[in-house]
Design a protein around this motif. Structure first.
Motif, PDB file in Angstrom:
ATOM      1  N   ILE A  32      30.209  41.935  66.460  1.00  0.00           N
ATOM      2  CA  ILE A  32      31.128  43.085  66.569  1.00  0.00           C
ATOM      3  C   ILE A  32      32.546  42.643  66.915  1.00  0.00           C
ATOM      4  CG2 ILE A  32      29.449  44.917  67.139  1.00  0.00           C
ATOM      5  CD1 ILE A  32      30.453  44.389  70.132  1.00  0.00           C
ATOM      6  N   ASP A  33      32.671  41.468  67.472  1.00  0.00           N
ATOM      7  CA  ASP A  33      33.995  40.920  67.772  1.00  0.00           C
ATOM      8  C   ASP A  33      34.488  40.173  66.525  1.00  0.00           C
ATOM      9  OD1 ASP A  33      36.255  39.718  68.810  1.00  0.00           O
ATOM     10  OD2 ASP A  33      35.118  38.153  69.866  1.00  0.00           O
ATOM     11  N   THR A  34      35.172  40.885  65.647  1.00  0.00           N
ATOM     12  CA  THR A  34      35.556  40.308  64.349  1.00  0.00           C
ATOM     13  C   THR A  34      36.774  39.396  64.443  1.00  0.00           C
ATOM     14  OG1 THR A  34      36.965  42.213  63.947  1.00  0.00           O
ATOM     15  CG2 THR A  34      34.727  42.314  63.045  1.00  0.00           C
ATOM     16  N   GLY A  35      37.539  39.519  65.536  1.00  0.00           N
ATOM     17  CA  GLY A  35      38.825  38.836  65.588  1.00  0.00           C
ATOM     18  C   GLY A  35      39.784  39.586  64.670  1.00  0.00           C
ATOM     19  N   ALA A  36      40.836  38.917  64.222  1.00  0.00           N
ATOM     20  CA  ALA A  36      41.836  39.569  63.363  1.00  0.00           C
ATOM     21  C   ALA A  36      41.238  39.873  61.986  1.00  0.00           C
ATOM     22  CB  ALA A  36      43.045  38.660  63.224  1.00  0.00           C
ATOM     23  N   VAL A  37      41.570  41.045  61.460  1.00  0.00           N
ATOM     24  CA  VAL A  37      41.095  41.415  60.113  1.00  0.00           C
ATOM     25  C   VAL A  37      42.272  41.940  59.299  1.00  0.00           C
ATOM     26  CG1 VAL A  37      39.511  42.868  58.762  1.00  0.00           C
ATOM     27  CG2 VAL A  37      38.814  42.056  61.016  1.00  0.00           C
ATOM     28  N   TYR A  38      42.522  41.311  58.160  1.00  0.00           N
ATOM     29  CA  TYR A  38      43.561  41.769  57.229  1.00  0.00           C
ATOM     30  C   TYR A  38      42.957  41.803  55.842  1.00  0.00           C
ATOM     31  CZ  TYR A  38      47.131  41.481  60.813  1.00  0.00           C
ATOM     32  OH  TYR A  38      47.868  41.690  61.951  1.00  0.00           O
ATOM     33  N   ALA A  44      36.567  35.984  62.151  1.00  0.00           N
ATOM     34  CA  ALA A  44      35.267  35.446  62.568  1.00  0.00           C
ATOM     35  C   ALA A  44      34.570  34.685  61.423  1.00  0.00           C
ATOM     36  CB  ALA A  44      34.373  36.570  63.075  1.00  0.00           C
ATOM     37  N   ASP A  45      34.696  35.211  60.198  1.00  0.00           N
ATOM     38  CA  ASP A  45      34.055  34.570  59.036  1.00  0.00           C
ATOM     39  C   ASP A  45      34.767  33.285  58.642  1.00  0.00           C
ATOM     40  OD1 ASP A  45      32.379  36.682  58.930  1.00  0.00           O
ATOM     41  OD2 ASP A  45      33.274  37.631  57.160  1.00  0.00           O
ATOM     42  N   THR A  71      26.286  29.551  64.724  1.00  0.00           N
ATOM     43  CA  THR A  71      26.147  29.192  63.313  1.00  0.00           C
ATOM     44  C   THR A  71      26.013  30.444  62.461  1.00  0.00           C
ATOM     45  OG1 THR A  71      23.787  28.988  63.670  1.00  0.00           O
ATOM     46  CG2 THR A  71      25.045  26.941  63.699  1.00  0.00           C
ATOM     47  N   ALA A  72      26.033  31.605  63.118  1.00  0.00           N
ATOM     48  CA  ALA A  72      25.889  32.874  62.381  1.00  0.00           C
ATOM     49  C   ALA A  72      26.934  33.855  62.874  1.00  0.00           C
ATOM     50  CB  ALA A  72      24.489  33.433  62.603  1.00  0.00           C
ATOM     51  N   ASP A  73      26.971  35.013  62.206  1.00  0.00           N
ATOM     52  CA  ASP A  73      27.934  36.045  62.571  1.00  0.00           C
ATOM     53  C   ASP A  73      27.383  36.849  63.751  1.00  0.00           C
ATOM     54  OD1 ASP A  73      30.140  37.658  62.498  1.00  0.00           O
ATOM     55  OD2 ASP A  73      29.377  38.948  60.889  1.00  0.00           O
ATOM     56  N   ARG A  74      27.500  36.291  64.926  1.00  0.00           N
ATOM     57  CA  ARG A  74      26.966  36.978  66.102  1.00  0.00           C
ATOM     58  C   ARG A  74      27.898  36.784  67.300  1.00  0.00           C
ATOM     59  NH1 ARG A  74      24.137  33.821  69.863  1.00  0.00           N
ATOM     60  NH2 ARG A  74      24.089  31.640  69.321  1.00  0.00           N
ATOM     61  N   VAL A  75      27.742  37.693  68.237  1.00  0.00           N
ATOM     62  CA  VAL A  75      28.584  37.634  69.442  1.00  0.00           C
ATOM     63  C   VAL A  75      28.105  36.510  70.353  1.00  0.00           C
ATOM     64  CG1 VAL A  75      29.231  38.868  71.567  1.00  0.00           C
ATOM     65  CG2 VAL A  75      29.059  40.116  69.413  1.00  0.00           C
ATOM     66  N   GLU A 130      42.918  36.954  72.050  1.00  0.00           N
ATOM     67  CA  GLU A 130      41.751  36.081  71.881  1.00  0.00           C
ATOM     68  C   GLU A 130      40.747  36.264  73.013  1.00  0.00           C
ATOM     69  OE1 GLU A 130      41.473  35.109  69.143  1.00  0.00           O
ATOM     70  OE2 GLU A 130      43.017  33.786  68.346  1.00  0.00           O
ATOM     71  N   ASN A 131      41.247  36.669  74.177  1.00  0.00           N
ATOM     72  CA  ASN A 131      40.357  36.852  75.321  1.00  0.00           C
ATOM     73  C   ASN A 131      39.832  38.284  75.410  1.00  0.00           C
ATOM     74  OD1 ASN A 131      40.812  34.197  76.130  1.00  0.00           O
ATOM     75  ND2 ASN A 131      42.454  34.731  77.525  1.00  0.00           N
ATOM     76  N   GLN A 132      40.128  39.078  74.394  1.00  0.00           N
ATOM     77  CA  GLN A 132      39.840  40.513  74.411  1.00  0.00           C
ATOM     78  C   GLN A 132      38.403  40.856  74.812  1.00  0.00           C
ATOM     79  OE1 GLN A 132      42.605  42.429  73.702  1.00  0.00           O
ATOM     80  NE2 GLN A 132      41.425  44.014  74.716  1.00  0.00           N
TER      81      GLN A 132
END
Ligand SMILES: [Zn+2]
Length: 259
Positions: A32-38, A44-45, A71-75, A130-132
């Protein structure tokens, strides 16, 4: 040459072995923590892809041992990342992130290391982004609360201070090596060394660096970051810097001069 020096010299020469430098790779964010998305560029990916390419390069090199925080898309919570690095006794912590700025012209790679200088406002803002996840988790006290040296003995405090200084020097050395690799490539984008109170590089007891691999807020750079060849190139550059960093730290014993 005295006998002791001779013995020491032989020891250093004959035993400078193939020791593997243990690196903890830390692809930032996840789940759920995607980081920046544009657009289709999700931090995150992208950092996971670059980290996995870098992991493959390091695994193929017997000079390195490599671990990864996800190694996966997880928190993975920030303290868990640090804990993992401590548990496996990693010797270097490399965190990967992607940048975002209000100015879409902002571009380039940025290398962050921890030191005691006051960070500039921009870096502080970035660190707060980044520490959000930590802030959301109401663990802000954990971020700002440093170790209380007064509770420890003087000697312990001195040792700790020396260790911290050594860690800062090594972190700086690594960021300088990274910058050098980037500057050797004339086609490469701008690279800068900065410092900011990022949780993961502040709390690890081993030298650490946080790499912002590019600005997702810059449409041209976001497009490049989505490209597999560009991701490969980034991983290759970081790998080259790690090879060069390891060579440098291996040369330390060679500085002993023998008459
Ligand atoms: Zn990030």
């Amino acid at each position: 040459m005295t006998f002791i020096l001779k013995t020491l010299f032989c020891f250093l020469v004959t035993t400078s072995p193939a020791w593997a430098l243990h690196i903890m790779l830390d692809p930032g964010h996840g789940g759920i923590d995607t980081g920046a998305v544009y657009g289709s560029a999700k931090e995150a990916d992208l950092v996971l892809k670059v980290a996995q390419r870098l992991k493959t390069l390091l695994e193929q090199d017997p000079d390195f041992k490599v671990s990864i925080t996800r190694t996966a898309d997880r928190v993975v919570a920030l303290p868990a990342r640090v804990k993992l690095a401590e548990q496996v006794k990693a010797e270097l912590f490399v965190s990967l992130h992607a940048n975002a700025a209000t100015d879409p012209r902002a571009k380039g790679v940025e290398f962050f290391f921890q030191n005691h200088l006051p960070p500039d406002e921009e870096s502080l803002f970035l660190a707060s982004q980044e520490n959000q996840l930590m802030i959301n988790a109401k663990e802000i006290n954990e971020i700002s609360g440093g170790d209380d040296l007064s509770k420890k003995g003087d000697v312990a405090a001195i040792v700790e201070d020396l260790q911290r200084q050594n860690r800062i020097n090594s972190s700086l050395r690594l960021t300088q090596t990274l910058t050098r690799v980037w500057r050797q490539d004339k086609d490469s984008t701008h690279a800068a060394i900065k410092q900011a109170p990022f949780y993961v590089i502040s709390k690890t007891s081993m030298p650490s660096v946080l790499i912002e691999i590019g600005f997702l807020s810059n449409p041209r750079e976001a497009k490049k970051l989505l490209n597999a060849d560009y991701q490969k190139d980034l991983a290759q550059k970081i790998y080259s810097a790690l090879v060069s960093y390891k060579e440098k730290i291996e040369k330390v014993p060679a500085k002993i001069t023998v008459n």
